[in-house]
Design a protein around this motif. Structure first.
Motif, PDB file in Angstrom:
ATOM      1  N   PHE A 105       0.820  -1.215   0.000  1.00  0.00           N
ATOM      2  CA  PHE A 105       0.000   0.000   0.000  1.00  0.00           C
ATOM      3  C   PHE A 105       0.859   1.271   0.000  1.00  0.00           C
ATOM      4  N   GLU A 106       2.083   1.110  -0.500  1.00  0.00           N
ATOM      5  CA  GLU A 106       2.956   2.253  -0.761  1.00  0.00           C
ATOM      6  C   GLU A 106       3.337   2.178  -2.238  1.00  0.00           C
ATOM      7  N   PRO A 107       2.604   2.842  -3.114  1.00  0.00           N
ATOM      8  CA  PRO A 107       2.832   2.712  -4.558  1.00  0.00           C
ATOM      9  C   PRO A 107       4.290   2.973  -4.940  1.00  0.00           C
ATOM     10  N   ARG A 108       4.830   2.050  -5.716  1.00  0.00           N
ATOM     11  CA  ARG A 108       6.233   2.152  -6.162  1.00  0.00           C
ATOM     12  C   ARG A 108       6.251   2.285  -7.675  1.00  0.00           C
ATOM     13  N   ARG A 109       6.809   3.387  -8.154  1.00  0.00           N
ATOM     14  CA  ARG A 109       6.857   3.640  -9.589  1.00  0.00           C
ATOM     15  C   ARG A 109       8.192   3.210 -10.164  1.00  0.00           C
ATOM     16  N   VAL A 110       8.132   2.387 -11.203  1.00  0.00           N
ATOM     17  CA  VAL A 110       9.320   1.956 -11.916  1.00  0.00           C
ATOM     18  C   VAL A 110       9.071   2.224 -13.402  1.00  0.00           C
ATOM     19  N   GLY A 111       9.645   3.303 -13.901  1.00  0.00           N
ATOM     20  CA  GLY A 111       9.378   3.694 -15.283  1.00  0.00           C
ATOM     21  C   GLY A 111       7.905   4.027 -15.454  1.00  0.00           C
ATOM     22  N   ARG A 112       7.248   3.325 -16.362  1.00  0.00           N
ATOM     23  CA  ARG A 112       5.821   3.578 -16.608  1.00  0.00           C
ATOM     24  C   ARG A 112       4.932   2.525 -15.943  1.00  0.00           C
ATOM     25  N   ASN A 113       5.475   1.792 -14.981  1.00  0.00           N
ATOM     26  CA  ASN A 113       4.694   0.850 -14.203  1.00  0.00           C
ATOM     27  C   ASN A 113       4.637   1.280 -12.747  1.00  0.00           C
ATOM     28  N   VAL A 114       3.520   0.992 -12.110  1.00  0.00           N
ATOM     29  CA  VAL A 114       3.362   1.283 -10.685  1.00  0.00           C
ATOM     30  C   VAL A 114       2.903   0.005  -9.992  1.00  0.00           C
ATOM     31  N   TYR A 115       3.543  -0.293  -8.845  1.00  0.00           N
ATOM     32  CA  TYR A 115       3.241  -1.511  -8.102  1.00  0.00           C
ATOM     33  C   TYR A 115       2.494  -1.161  -6.819  1.00  0.00           C
ATOM     34  N   ALA A 116       1.332  -1.776  -6.639  1.00  0.00           N
ATOM     35  CA  ALA A 116       0.531  -1.566  -5.425  1.00  0.00           C
ATOM     36  C   ALA A 116      -0.659  -2.515  -5.470  1.00  0.00           C
ATOM     37  N   LEU A 423      -3.249  -5.417 -18.040  1.00  0.00           N
ATOM     38  CA  LEU A 423      -2.380  -6.197 -18.915  1.00  0.00           C
ATOM     39  C   LEU A 423      -2.141  -7.585 -18.325  1.00  0.00           C
ATOM     40  N   PRO A 424      -1.805  -8.562 -19.152  1.00  0.00           N
ATOM     41  CA  PRO A 424      -1.659  -9.931 -18.662  1.00  0.00           C
ATOM     42  C   PRO A 424      -0.617 -10.108 -17.564  1.00  0.00           C
ATOM     43  N   ASP A 425       0.383  -9.224 -17.504  1.00  0.00           N
ATOM     44  CA  ASP A 425       1.429  -9.364 -16.479  1.00  0.00           C
ATOM     45  C   ASP A 425       1.203  -8.441 -15.282  1.00  0.00           C
ATOM     46  N   ASP A 426      -0.037  -8.024 -15.059  1.00  0.00           N
ATOM     47  CA  ASP A 426      -0.322  -7.110 -13.944  1.00  0.00           C
ATOM     48  C   ASP A 426      -0.361  -7.804 -12.583  1.00  0.00           C
ATOM     49  N   ASN A 427      -0.235  -9.108 -12.555  1.00  0.00           N
ATOM     50  CA  ASN A 427      -0.192  -9.847 -11.274  1.00  0.00           C
ATOM     51  C   ASN A 427      -1.417  -9.573 -10.401  1.00  0.00           C
ATOM     52  N   VAL A 428      -2.571  -9.516 -11.031  1.00  0.00           N
ATOM     53  CA  VAL A 428      -3.805  -9.285 -10.286  1.00  0.00           C
ATOM     54  C   VAL A 428      -4.006 -10.400  -9.265  1.00  0.00           C
ATOM     55  N   HIS A 429      -4.340 -10.054  -8.032  1.00  0.00           N
ATOM     56  CA  HIS A 429      -4.543 -10.965  -6.902  1.00  0.00           C
ATOM     57  C   HIS A 429      -3.232 -11.587  -6.411  1.00  0.00           C
ATOM     58  N   SER A 430      -2.107 -11.181  -6.962  1.00  0.00           N
ATOM     59  CA  SER A 430      -0.823 -11.778  -6.606  1.00  0.00           C
ATOM     60  C   SER A 430       0.113 -10.719  -6.021  1.00  0.00           C
ATOM     61  N   PRO A 431       1.234 -11.157  -5.423  1.00  0.00           N
ATOM     62  CA  PRO A 431       2.235 -10.186  -4.981  1.00  0.00           C
ATOM     63  C   PRO A 431       2.752  -9.353  -6.153  1.00  0.00           C
ATOM     64  N   ASP A 432       3.180  -8.143  -5.842  1.00  0.00           N
ATOM     65  CA  ASP A 432       3.692  -7.196  -6.842  1.00  0.00           C
ATOM     66  C   ASP A 432       2.688  -6.912  -7.948  1.00  0.00           C
ATOM     67  N   GLU A 433       1.419  -6.716  -7.560  1.00  0.00           N
ATOM     68  CA  GLU A 433       0.425  -6.271  -8.535  1.00  0.00           C
ATOM     69  C   GLU A 433       0.880  -4.942  -9.124  1.00  0.00           C
ATOM     70  N   LYS A 434       0.687  -4.794 -10.418  1.00  0.00           N
ATOM     71  CA  LYS A 434       1.144  -3.568 -11.072  1.00  0.00           C
ATOM     72  C   LYS A 434       0.085  -3.032 -12.030  1.00  0.00           C
ATOM     73  N   PHE A 435       0.344  -1.811 -12.498  1.00  0.00           N
ATOM     74  CA  PHE A 435      -0.533  -1.174 -13.486  1.00  0.00           C
ATOM     75  C   PHE A 435       0.330  -0.301 -14.366  1.00  0.00           C
ATOM     76  N   SER A 436       0.058  -0.343 -15.655  1.00  0.00           N
ATOM     77  CA  SER A 436       0.812   0.458 -16.612  1.00  0.00           C
ATOM     78  C   SER A 436       0.221   1.853 -16.704  1.00  0.00           C
ATOM     79  N   LEU A 437       1.067   2.856 -16.535  1.00  0.00           N
ATOM     80  CA  LEU A 437       0.592   4.233 -16.684  1.00  0.00           C
ATOM     81  C   LEU A 437       0.234   4.543 -18.134  1.00  0.00           C
TER      82      LEU A 437
END
Length: 458
Positions: A105-116, A423-437
């Protein structure tokens, strides 16, 4: 037509939209855990405030569980069609925490991806729609249709409160159709309209044998073993070609049309990469269908777990007194969960030996869902997706289930059009869920184009 200044507004406010997404995902709105009840209420209030800032009239509405947020575009015109955007603000528990690279619950931005946690499912997708409506309203443009939002807090735990809310408030929620962005696209080059979902029918099979665990040396060979019987029963339910042997199982299945198969074939599929992603040496599925068709357009009978006998350290020489298996069947249009479960019960009863007692318990399921992909509203959605992502929109079927969509059809008499952009690699329901900006911004553009496209359908 979408006015140019509406699109310009999205571009000029991109960083603010990202900051607001971060603030949204910092709230641990975990509906499954009662110690987050205050966070759930705080998240609902955050949404009300955000919708109000966008120019919508918004309020918290009480339910039998966590509240829903209801927001409406201003100056509702009865002469214009009304569309309802559905989403949810609750998220899955983040466990196991040790598998996260950074706090969930601390969003982490890596390039154009955000993990939370919850950023893809469903906070980022939902917020893109709010931002798009804001772009229309804050640039002095009148929305070409009435746009309302229904945002719930229990999607991840079954939506029980929303079922009750729908039944009581159907008149207020009346709409021409719903837009749901809670699905994924194959890639940024393949925006997709998901026009079908599989239903689900869960059961548990239990076999009772001797009235207690028995010594396998003293009784083995004379008393049947429930665990062995269960394995034999289950093994007989699927043939070598991947088809299930339950009589009548396929009778109501709607066959894929040539148009659908052509559309599904447009999505690139790399079998080797897919095998590697799931860690198997070879794929298996019903003969005559591609892996994508098998995963979304064909019914399944999945063994989720088997329990019987001794499971502790070392060995224990027994004949177990009972054995059970948990099953979920994914169903496709027009299969009925009740009918399929009845067929399964009948077949199991017919093939079960008299050496054990059979019980089949039913769980809470839901029917499959499908809209006509060639219809005018579906085609309007596809045009909006193309304009948002600058690539042709493809048609896909979803292998999973969103049971509340069937309830929308029942209570609101309206179809749902699934325009997700996870996106298919967004890790929905899994650790390191991400979203593409990039998906976030393209989703906003799609949503901006959506309303004039839908409003043009008479």
């Amino acid at each position: 037509m979408t006015p140019k200044n509406v699109l310009d507004y999205l571009a000029s406010n991109e960083e603010r939209f990202i900051e607001e997404l971060f603030a949204y995902t910092r709230i641990p709105s975990i509906s499954a855990q009662s110690d987050h009840a205050d966070d759930m209420k705080r998240c609902a209030q955050w949404l009300v405030d955000r919708c109000a800032k966008a120019g919508l009239s918004a309020e918290i509405r009480k339910t039998s569980g966590y509240p829903v947020v209801l927001a409406k575009s201003p100056k509702q015109d009865p002469k214009k069609p009304t569309y309802l955007v559905y989403g949810h603000y609750d998220v899955q528990p983040p466990d196991p925490l040790e598998l996260w690279t950074s706090p969930p619950f601390e969003p982490r931005r890596v390039g154009r991806n955000v993990y939370a946690r919850g950023i893809s499912d469903n906070k980022g997708q939902l917020l893109a729609h709010v931002n798009a409506v804001e772009a229309w309203l804050k640039t002095g443009n009148e929305l070409p249709c009435n746009v309302n939002f229904l945002i719930e807090g229990e999607e991840e735990v079954g939506s029980k409160a929303l079922y009750d809310f729908l039944a009581k408030n159907a008149k207020e929620l009346a709409c021409k159709a719903l837009v749901v962005s809670d699905t994924e696209i194959p890639s940024m080059k393949h925006p997709a309209l998901c026009y079908s979902l599989r239903g689900m029918a869960p059961i548990e099979i239990r076999l009772e044998g001797p009235d207690r665990d028995l010594h396998s040396g003293l009784y083995g060979g004379a008393v049947d073993n429930p665990a062995m019987v269960l394995c034999q029963l289950l093994g007989s339910l699927r043939d070598k070609k991947g088809r299930f042997t339950i009589p009548g199982f396929y009778d109501d299945v709607v066959k894929l049309s040539a148009y659908e198969r052509k559309q599904m074939a447009k999505v690139p599929f790399n079998e080797a990469k897919f095998r590697k992603s799931v860690g198997v040496g070879a794929l298996f599925g019903e003969a005559g269908y591609t892996p994508d068709e098998q995963r979304a357009a064909r019914p399944t009978f999945e063994l989720n777990g088997i329990t019987s006998g001794y499971q502790g350290e070392g060995g224990k020489t027994i004949i177990p007194s009972w054995a059970s298996a948990k099953i979920t069947m994914r169903l496709v249009p027009n299969q009925s969960p009740k009918k399929i479960i009845a067929l399964v019960k009948k077949h199991l009863k017919a093939i079960c030996p008299p050496t054990v007692k059979l019980t089949v318990n039913e769980g809470q399921g839901g029917g499959p869902y499908m809209v006509d992909p060639t219809g005018p509203l579906a085609q309007a959605c596809m045009r909006a997706a193309k304009n948002g992502f600058n690539h042709e929109c493809v048609l896909v079927r979803g292998g999973g289930s969103i049971p509340i969509i069937a309830a929308f059809k029942q209570h609101l008499k309206a179809d749902s059009y699934m325009l997700g952009f996870a996106l298919p690699d967004d890790n929905v329901h899994s650790p390191d869920e991400k979203f593409s900006l990039d998906a976030y911004m393209a989703g906003m553009k799609m949503a901006v184009h959506l309303w004039p496209e839908l409003a043009s359908v008479k």
